[in-house]
Design an enzyme around this catalytic site. Structure first.
Site, short mmCIF file in Angstrom:
data_model
loop_
_atom_site.label_atom_id
_atom_site.label_comp_id
_atom_site.label_asym_id
_atom_site.label_seq_id
_atom_site.Cartn_x
_atom_site.Cartn_y
_atom_site.Cartn_z
N HIS A 27 85.77 61.83 0.73
CA HIS A 27 86.01 60.74 1.70
C HIS A 27 85.35 61.06 3.03
CE1 HIS A 27 89.10 60.14 -1.34
NE2 HIS A 27 89.16 58.88 -0.96
N HIS A 29 90.37 47.29 1.13
CA HIS A 29 91.02 48.38 0.40
C HIS A 29 92.40 48.04 -0.17
CE1 HIS A 29 91.82 52.62 -0.63
NE2 HIS A 29 90.55 52.86 -0.35
N ASP A 39 83.97 57.87 -0.16
CA ASP A 39 84.68 56.60 -0.05
C ASP A 39 85.21 56.38 1.38
OD1 ASP A 39 84.28 56.63 -2.76
OD2 ASP A 39 86.37 56.32 -3.31
N HIS A 88 83.31 49.06 -1.90
CA HIS A 88 84.67 49.63 -1.98
C HIS A 88 85.68 48.58 -1.47
CE1 HIS A 88 87.31 52.96 -2.76
NE2 HIS A 88 87.64 53.18 -1.51
ZN LIG Z 1 89.23 54.34 -0.88
#
Ligand SMILES: [Zn+2]
Length: 240
Positions: free
Chosen positions: A201, A105, A50, A101
């Protein structure tokens, strides 16, 4: 902010509603609608990343994945994709799966339905414009979702994807700790007879350039350890 931190903060402020709020965030909870987590083949592992693309880690990660001939899933932020379209193209060209995504955010629990739709639609448009491929999967930031978010995702033909193993790598942890988190989660899933969907991540949602080489090294370690075993690395579209 981490999903775990979010749970702590929200639960403290609203203990009475804590159960419902937790259910909306706990990655494996299905109470507000079904989300994709993993299949029933215990040997399958999906590496998911991510908050990229990130020029401080994504190229190095692509090198590691290529060396091991493994495909992964990248849930990208539209705002970063706009800044680094070359990296998005490199990820796509290497055969990895790219998912949404959101653009910026936000926590979708605290975002109006109109803005949720905008965040999802714009991110899709940015990614599709760069890669020429339709986006079919979304991971909500912080894992936060509610019925409206899932409904909007469905309307946009996006499958929401959660996870069942966390690297806890969004703040400095060290390669060793990330590896231990991954190994423990995979063992637990295998005992339960299901595949493992690993949350990792390659970027940080607060700024481009987040330090994520510990994550890259943990991935390399995992791939080296699993080389020659029966483990199979898949992208999340293997599961639906
Ligand atoms: Zn995220």
């Amino acid at each position: 902010m981490s999903a775990a931190g979010l749970i702590g903060g929200v639960a403290g402020a609203a203990a009475a509603a804590g159960g419902l709020i937790y259910a909306s965030i706990a990655p494996t909870s299905q109470i507000f609608g079904s989300t994709l987590i993993a299949g029933n083949d215990r040997l399958e592992i999906a590496l998911t990343f991510d908050d990229g693309p990130n020029d401080a880690a994504t190229p190095q990660l692509l090198d590691v994945l290529a060396r091991h001939n493994v495909r992964a899933t990248f849930f990208m932020m539209g705002s970063y994709a706009q800044q680094r379209p070359d990296l998005v193209r490199a990820v796509a060209a290497a055969g990895h799966l790219i998912g949404n995504h959101t653009m910026t955010h936000p926590n979708l629990l605290l975002t109006s339905a109109g803005r949720v739709r905008q965040e999802l639609t714009e991110c899709n448009a940015v990614l599709e414009d760069i890669t020429g491929e339709a986006v079919e999967y979304i991971r909500p930031p912080f894992g936060a979702r509610r019925p409206a978010v899932l409904r909007i995702a469905r309307e946009l033909k996006l499958t929401p994807v959660m996870w069942n193993v966390t690297g806890f790598d969004w703040s400095p942890k060290g390669t060793e700790t990330i590896s231990k988190n991954l190994d423990a989660g995979i063992v637990k899933n295998r005992e339960a007879g299901r595949g493992s969907n690993l949350l990792l991540h390659d970027g940080g949602h607060l700024a481009m350039g987040a330090a994520r080489m510990d994550t890259v090294r943990a991935v390399e370690r995992l791939l080296e350890a699993d080389s020659g075993t029966l483990s199979r690395f898949v992208t999340v579209d293997a599961w639906g």
